[in-house]
Design a protein around this motif. Structure first.
Motif, PDB file in Angstrom:
ATOM      1  N   LEU A 108       9.841  31.261   3.505  1.00 46.20           N
ATOM      2  CA  LEU A 108      10.145  31.250   2.067  1.00 46.20           C
ATOM      3  C   LEU A 108      11.258  32.247   1.750  1.00 46.20           C
ATOM      4  N   PHE A 109      12.082  31.904   0.772  1.00 39.29           N
ATOM      5  CA  PHE A 109      13.143  32.806   0.341  1.00 39.29           C
ATOM      6  C   PHE A 109      12.640  33.692  -0.791  1.00 39.29           C
ATOM      7  N   SER A 165      23.923  36.922  -2.171  1.00 35.27           N
ATOM      8  CA  SER A 165      23.601  38.338  -2.150  1.00 35.27           C
ATOM      9  C   SER A 165      22.240  38.542  -2.811  1.00 35.27           C
ATOM     10  N   TYR A 166      21.436  39.467  -2.243  1.00 40.01           N
ATOM     11  CA  TYR A 166      20.094  39.813  -2.709  1.00 40.01           C
ATOM     12  C   TYR A 166      19.043  38.739  -2.354  1.00 40.01           C
ATOM     13  N   VAL A 167      19.445  37.649  -1.710  1.00 36.36           N
ATOM     14  CA  VAL A 167      18.489  36.605  -1.319  1.00 36.36           C
ATOM     15  C   VAL A 167      18.213  36.719   0.174  1.00 36.36           C
ATOM     16  N   TYR A 168      16.934  36.826   0.523  1.00 32.12           N
ATOM     17  CA  TYR A 168      16.552  37.004   1.914  1.00 32.12           C
ATOM     18  C   TYR A 168      15.463  35.990   2.290  1.00 32.12           C
ATOM     19  N   LYS A 169      15.441  35.648   3.558  1.00 35.21           N
ATOM     20  CA  LYS A 169      14.451  34.698   4.050  1.00 35.21           C
ATOM     21  C   LYS A 169      13.322  35.458   4.725  1.00 35.21           C
ATOM     22  N   ARG A 170      12.102  35.227   4.270  1.00 40.18           N
ATOM     23  CA  ARG A 170      10.943  35.897   4.844  1.00 40.18           C
ATOM     24  C   ARG A 170      10.550  35.240   6.167  1.00 40.18           C
ATOM     25  N   SER A 171       9.711  35.936   6.920  1.00 43.51           N
ATOM     26  CA  SER A 171       9.313  35.434   8.234  1.00 43.51           C
ATOM     27  C   SER A 171       8.541  34.115   8.147  1.00 43.51           C
ATOM     28  N   THR A 181      10.552  28.606  -2.478  1.00 42.20           N
ATOM     29  CA  THR A 181      11.137  27.465  -1.779  1.00 42.20           C
ATOM     30  C   THR A 181      11.609  27.885  -0.389  1.00 42.20           C
ATOM     31  N   ARG A 182      11.639  26.894   0.510  1.00 40.92           N
ATOM     32  CA  ARG A 182      12.195  27.113   1.851  1.00 40.92           C
ATOM     33  C   ARG A 182      13.592  26.515   1.972  1.00 40.92           C
ATOM     34  N   ASP A 183      14.061  25.947   0.875  1.00 37.36           N
ATOM     35  CA  ASP A 183      15.380  25.303   0.868  1.00 37.36           C
ATOM     36  C   ASP A 183      16.434  26.296   0.362  1.00 37.36           C
ATOM     37  N   GLN A 184      17.477  26.508   1.179  1.00 40.24           N
ATOM     38  CA  GLN A 184      18.496  27.489   0.833  1.00 40.24           C
ATOM     39  C   GLN A 184      19.216  27.148  -0.464  1.00 40.24           C
TER      40      GLN A 184
END
Length: 567
Positions: free
Chosen positions: A19-20, A10-16, A52-55
């Protein structure tokens, strides 16, 4: 081997760009500390890249970010009342005193007069009522404290009450430090005692066998004084208590301390005192505020008056409510670390034991409700409104009607997991901190066209239900449509033993939750209920996909709503 997929919290989103980032809501009572860069208005969320790009890594970093942000919120709410600020003042006092004394010891013979004069000049500057002068003299103390607690997260302008209060507090602390330094340099035997309240300990009472354990200075407050601590803490929080509830709570606490002893320290209260209050309530007159010869009497005086004259007595529901209000005040004392335990825990009105004041609708009752007006026909999308959607959102998402006053910026109908974000607004406060949450939109609501309704409304309004109006002392949800529907429910179930109203839809949702195999912490999070203690802080970080999976398991037997789908 198949790679494990980590879900977004929750509250974590992935940008276009891949990057998160964390998008953390700012409580309505604190938004003024977070101005937009262009100076036009204030932010509603703190947005920070997680780098980071890692979930999996993003989830870990998000937890630390959330803790840091919540710490900043606590700093802004507590201000100079926090234990951290008092401890900081003590360190500043000791450092400044030591600094000038050491400087004198290391200086050349004859420098006593020069250093003493310098300290006198500083003390005169500290007595200035000029804001700019005070900022120049002690601003460095406040800046150091802010940098060490919230860093660059928030902005505290020089003209805000919190900074002014910190400047005044720091001024008193430094004045005490310079007075003590001057006396030491001059060789005075009886050194002056500190006058600043931030350097003083309150008189302590020695705990006896059977007493509660005071975990902080507030635990030593008298019962009458502790109400001020409680009221300030709750009403300056992100979820201030509603006016009506606070009035009932204050009445109960006033009666309790008048009966028990207003000067009794908080930690001296035990379960015997609470049971004595409970027994007194069974003899207390009802509606005493509207009876002329009782209105201005203390609680013990009312009890005495009731011995010589017959008055209607408080009903069991009112007695149970009074006891709940007392328990709530003591629970805050436990939650805030002022007491070790809640002495009111377990004290209840026995006549209500085991009886719920509400009962969920069963599947047959739900079918009758959602087959009667306005659900007796398909409602076109453009004619759907709060009267159509509020009961459905209550039963399938567990939302309180007041929580459905939503801005469209907090509705995410096109997200991978469609959801709403329930946060505090200046116009509408939440019941408590646990009420602030993410609620995924139930699949049944999606089938009925709720996402299409959201898209339609977004094109013409900033609010989910544009027809809701604000009236003094009323919630926007308490409009004609809700009153009309509540009357309709009473006509549908004239013989129902328990209340038939809009709020019962929420209880129906919670009842359906308990019938599933959903873990308790997820069920509590969906319903906006507290688990108690620090667990709630971590419960706020539950993953959105997990919440969506859980809410999809909520069902109501053979309830059919096919006739409501817009073809």
């Amino acid at each position: 081997m198949r790679a494990r997929r980590y879900r977004s919290m929750s509250y974590v989103y992935k940008r276009s760009i891949g990057l998160f980032e964390i998008r953390y809501p700012i409580p309505s009572d604190l938004v003024s500390y977070f101005p937009k860069p262009n100076g036009k208005g204030f932010k509603t969320h703190l947005i920070k890249s997680l780098g980071t790009r890692d979930q999996q890594e993003a989830n870990k970093v998000a937890i630390d970010c959330a803790k840091e942000i919540e710490g900043a919120f606590s700093f802004l709410r507590d201000g100079i009342a926090s234990d951290e600020f008092k401890a900081f003042c003590r360190k500043v006092y000791e450092f400044e005193t030591g600094f000038y004394v050491d400087r004198f010891v290391d200086a050349n013979v004859g420098s006593e007069h020069y250093i003493s004069e310098q300290l006198q000049d500083l003390r005169r500057a500290l007595k200035s009522s000029d804001g700019e002068q005070l900022e120049a003299t002690v601003g460095w103390v406040v800046d150091h404290y802010i940098d060490s607690t919230i860093g660059q997260l928030a902005s505290i302008p020089s003209d805000t009450p919190i900074r002014t209060a910190m400047l005044e507090a720091a001024s008193g602390v430094l004045s005490d430090a310079y007075s003590r330094s001057t006396a030491t340099i001059r060789g005075i035997a009886n050194l002056p005692k500190a006058k600043s309240p931030y350097l003083q300990l309150e008189p302590t009472h020695v705990p006896s066998v059977g007493d509660n354990i005071p975990m902080a200075a507030e635990g030593h407050h008298t019962l009458q004084k502790y109400w001020e601590v409680y009221e300030e803490t709750k009403q300056s929080s992100s979820s201030p208590i509603q006016i009506g509830t606070m009035a009932r709570r204050e009445t109960a606490w006033r009666e309790f301390h008048q009966l028990t002893g207003s000067t009794l320290p908080l930690f001296k209260v035990n379960k015997t005192h609470v049971w004595a209050y409970r027994d007194a309530l069974t003899k207390a007159p009802a509606r005493s505020g509207s009876i002329a010869d009782l209105r201005n009497l203390s609680f013990p005086e009312k009890l005495e008056k009731a011995k010589s004259k017959t008055y209607p007595k408080l009903d069991s529901g009112t007695i149970a409510d009074r006891l709940r209000q007392i328990q709530a005040v003591f629970q805050l004392a436990v939650d805030r670390g002022h007491l070790a335990r809640n002495p009111a825990h377990g004290v209840s009105e026995s006549n209500l034991a085991g009886r719920s004041r509400r009962k969920a609708y069963n599947a047959e009752e739900l079918q009758l409700i959602f087959s009667s007006e306005p659900y007796n026909m398909t409602v076109p999308l453009e004619k759907q409104n709060d009267e159509f959607w509020v009961p459905l959102l209550g039963v399938f998402m567990g939302a309180r009607a007041s929580e459905l006053y939503l801005r469209m910026e907090d509705v995410f109908e096109d997200h991978e997991h469609p959801h709403i974000l329930v946060v505090d607004y200046a116009e509408r406060s939440l019941k408590n901190r646990a009420s602030e949450r993410i609620i995924p939109i139930h699949p049944v609501l999606i089938e009925l066209g709720f996402l299409d309704y959201c898209r339609l409304i977004r094109a013409k309004s900033d609010e989910l239900f544009p027809d809701w109006e604000f009236r003094k002392g009323k919630k926007p949800s308490e409009g004609p449509a809700r009153r009309r529907f509540n009357k309709h429910l009473k006509k549908l179930f004239p013989e129902r033993e328990y209340p038939a109203d809009t709020h019962t839809f929420r209880h129906t949702f919670e009842n359906a939750l308990s019938a599933t195999l959903i873990p308790e912490r997820i069920a509590k999070r969906l319903a906006g209920r507290s688990l108690g203690g620090s667990v709630d802080n971590y419960n706020r970080l539950l993953q959105l996909p997990d919440l969506a999976d859980a809410i999809a398991q909520v069902s109501f037997g053979k309830l059919s709503l096919e006739h409501l789908r817009v073809k």
